[in-house]
Design a protein around this motif. Structure first.
Motif, PDB file in Angstrom:
ATOM      1  N   MET A 113       0.814  -1.217   0.000  1.00 21.27           N
ATOM      2  CA  MET A 113       0.000   0.000   0.000  1.00 21.27           C
ATOM      3  C   MET A 113       0.849   1.271   0.000  1.00 21.27           C
ATOM      4  SD  MET A 113      -3.188  -0.708  -0.258  1.00 21.27           S
ATOM      5  CE  MET A 113      -3.989   0.813   0.244  1.00 21.27           C
ATOM      6  N   HIS A 114       2.154   1.121   0.277  1.00 25.22           N
ATOM      7  CA  HIS A 114       3.049   2.279   0.285  1.00 25.22           C
ATOM      8  C   HIS A 114       3.967   2.315  -0.935  1.00 25.22           C
ATOM      9  CE1 HIS A 114       2.597   2.122   4.947  1.00 25.22           C
ATOM     10  NE2 HIS A 114       1.567   2.710   4.358  1.00 25.22           N
ATOM     11  N   ASN A 133      -7.359 -10.140   3.683  1.00 22.03           N
ATOM     12  CA  ASN A 133      -7.870  -9.005   4.470  1.00 22.03           C
ATOM     13  C   ASN A 133      -7.588  -7.654   3.830  1.00 22.03           C
ATOM     14  OD1 ASN A 133      -5.175  -9.466   4.928  1.00 22.03           O
ATOM     15  ND2 ASN A 133      -5.224  -9.000   7.103  1.00 22.03           N
ATOM     16  N   VAL A 134      -6.681  -7.595   2.850  1.00 18.71           N
ATOM     17  CA  VAL A 134      -6.365  -6.302   2.203  1.00 18.71           C
ATOM     18  C   VAL A 134      -6.435  -6.396   0.680  1.00 18.71           C
ATOM     19  CG1 VAL A 134      -4.936  -5.433   4.096  1.00 18.71           C
ATOM     20  CG2 VAL A 134      -3.878  -6.823   2.296  1.00 18.71           C
ATOM     21  N   ALA A 135      -7.076  -7.443   0.166  1.00 18.19           N
ATOM     22  CA  ALA A 135      -7.020  -7.719  -1.271  1.00 18.19           C
ATOM     23  C   ALA A 135      -7.495  -6.553  -2.137  1.00 18.19           C
ATOM     24  CB  ALA A 135      -7.834  -8.976  -1.588  1.00 18.19           C
ATOM     25  N   VAL A 136      -8.674  -5.999  -1.835  1.00 17.42           N
ATOM     26  CA  VAL A 136      -9.238  -4.951  -2.706  1.00 17.42           C
ATOM     27  C   VAL A 136      -8.414  -3.663  -2.646  1.00 17.42           C
ATOM     28  CG1 VAL A 136     -11.242  -3.475  -3.123  1.00 17.42           C
ATOM     29  CG2 VAL A 136     -11.557  -5.929  -2.764  1.00 17.42           C
ATOM     30  N   PRO A 137      -8.081  -3.134  -1.445  1.00 19.79           N
ATOM     31  CA  PRO A 137      -7.271  -1.914  -1.439  1.00 19.79           C
ATOM     32  C   PRO A 137      -5.911  -2.077  -2.113  1.00 19.79           C
ATOM     33  CG  PRO A 137      -7.843  -2.593   0.823  1.00 19.79           C
ATOM     34  CD  PRO A 137      -8.541  -3.512  -0.107  1.00 19.79           C
ATOM     35  N   MET A 142      -2.378  -0.769  -6.678  1.00 22.82           N
ATOM     36  CA  MET A 142      -1.415  -1.155  -7.721  1.00 22.82           C
ATOM     37  C   MET A 142      -1.894  -0.700  -9.098  1.00 22.82           C
ATOM     38  SD  MET A 142       1.105  -2.528  -6.067  1.00 22.82           S
ATOM     39  CE  MET A 142       2.086  -3.385  -7.304  1.00 22.82           C
ATOM     40  N   LEU A 143      -3.184  -0.839  -9.376  1.00 24.68           N
ATOM     41  CA  LEU A 143      -3.708  -0.399 -10.673  1.00 24.68           C
ATOM     42  C   LEU A 143      -3.594   1.109 -10.847  1.00 24.68           C
ATOM     43  CD1 LEU A 143      -6.885  -2.673 -10.936  1.00 24.68           C
ATOM     44  CD2 LEU A 143      -4.801  -2.858 -12.313  1.00 24.68           C
ATOM     45  N   GLU A 144      -3.773   1.831  -9.733  1.00 24.37           N
ATOM     46  CA  GLU A 144      -3.665   3.295  -9.798  1.00 24.37           C
ATOM     47  C   GLU A 144      -2.231   3.746 -10.049  1.00 24.37           C
ATOM     48  OE1 GLU A 144      -3.974   7.255  -6.932  1.00 24.37           O
ATOM     49  OE2 GLU A 144      -4.758   5.343  -6.177  1.00 24.37           O
ATOM     50  N   HIS A 145      -1.298   3.178  -9.309  1.00 21.73           N
ATOM     51  CA  HIS A 145       0.081   3.692  -9.335  1.00 21.73           C
ATOM     52  C   HIS A 145       0.959   3.084 -10.423  1.00 21.73           C
ATOM     53  CE1 HIS A 145      -0.132   6.294  -5.821  1.00 21.73           C
ATOM     54  NE2 HIS A 145      -0.948   5.411  -5.303  1.00 21.73           N
TER      55      HIS A 145
END
Length: 299
Positions: A113-114, A133-137, A142-145
């Motif tokens: 996420m960082h 537990n963090v799959a969607v975020p 990753m798709l955004e950055h």
């Protein structure tokens, strides 16, 4: 390309031996379930359509089951691992089991996420067994950055896979469905049984394929503006959009003005709208502002 040895991939005994040597016990906190079946990781790589010229980024490589299968097929693999012990051990595992490919592997020891940059060539594919537990975020981050990622295949909890790939009008269509569709064409790409994991999870798993849109969505609204509308619409999904978007627009009347201008029924609900319709609402936020300014103040 150097051919890997037939036993280069990790089997159940290898995984347990590695874990014991490292003192690793999979934790629920990080959603860790290690894949122990070589046929499954090869199937994931095949389903992902990994090509010899691909630069693949993997999130949450764990002990390296999928990493090794990706190295068999791709030009380069970069793995992002948050766990200190696993991150320290993975390069040695790659070198020991695939010495001829080790120079084509890179490790980034970080929380995905960082991560906003990766070493070497830009990634063309994302293939990962994402921590549930963090799959969607993580996926959306990753798709955004990393706009260079053309193809994605992720293994996630079956329920999450259904949500990501749900079409408008479906009971499970929601925020993840719309936001994933902003970036890509999304579809279910298979199911994975519980017995290929250690420890075996209490839920089924599913594969989701995302192929990035060849052309970005045509809209004058920014991603942030569109996502704000999506979040507001589903925060109160039982309500009509006129009511659900009242907070976003400033009032129910202002929300109605924006919806009418966008060609969307104020009585519709968020789960019936496409990502294009959400974008049109965001584009017409100015109508909400005008309506808000026209409303008489308290007498």
């Amino acid at each position: 390309m150097t051919s890997p040895t037939p036993d280069a991939l990790l089997g159940p005994a290898d995984i347990r031996e590695l874990a014991a040597a490292l003192g690793v016990r999979p934790t629920k906190q990080r959603g860790q379930n290690f894949v122990i079946d070589a046929n499954t990781v090869r199937r994931i790589v095949r389903t992902a359509g990994v090509r010899p010229d691909d630069v693949v980024v993997e999130v949450g490589p764990g002990l390296g089951s999928l990493t090794l299968a990706l190295l068999e097929a791709a030009d380069r693999v970069t793995a992002v691992e948050i766990d200190d012990v696993l991150a320290a051990a993975l390069p040695a595992t790659v070198t020991a089991r695939m010495p001829g490919r080790a120079e084509r592997f890179a490790l980034v020891h970080s929380d995905a996420m960082h991560v906003t940059g990766l070493p070497g060539a830009a990634p063309t594919a994302l293939v990962a067994n994402l921590p549930y537990n963090v799959a969607v975020p993580v996926l959306l981050h990753m798709l955004e950055h990393f706009p260079s990622i053309e193809r994605t295949l992720v293994m996630v909890q079956a329920e999450v896979a259904d949500r990501l790939a749900a079409p408008p009008g479906s009971k499970v269509y929601g925020v993840p469905s719309v936001k994933a569709n902003w970036y890509a064409e999304v579809k279910r790409a298979g199911a994975i049984g519980r017995n290929v994991f250690w420890p075996a999870p209490n839920v089924d798993s599913g594969l989701v394929s995302l192929v990035r849109r060849a052309e970005p969505l045509k809209t004058t609204a920014s991603r942030r503006e569109v996502f704000a509308v999506v979040d507001a619409a589903f925060a109160q999904r039982r309500k009509t959009l006129r009511a659900a978007l009242a907070g976003w627009a400033g009032s129910a009347a202002a929300a109605e003005a924006a919806l009418v201008a966008a060609g969307v029924s104020p009585q519709a609900r968020g789960e019936s709208l496409t990502v294009e319709e959400f974008a049109r609402i965001a584009e017409n936020a100015e109508h909400a502002e005008h309506a808000e300014n026209k409303e008489p103040g308290p007498q």
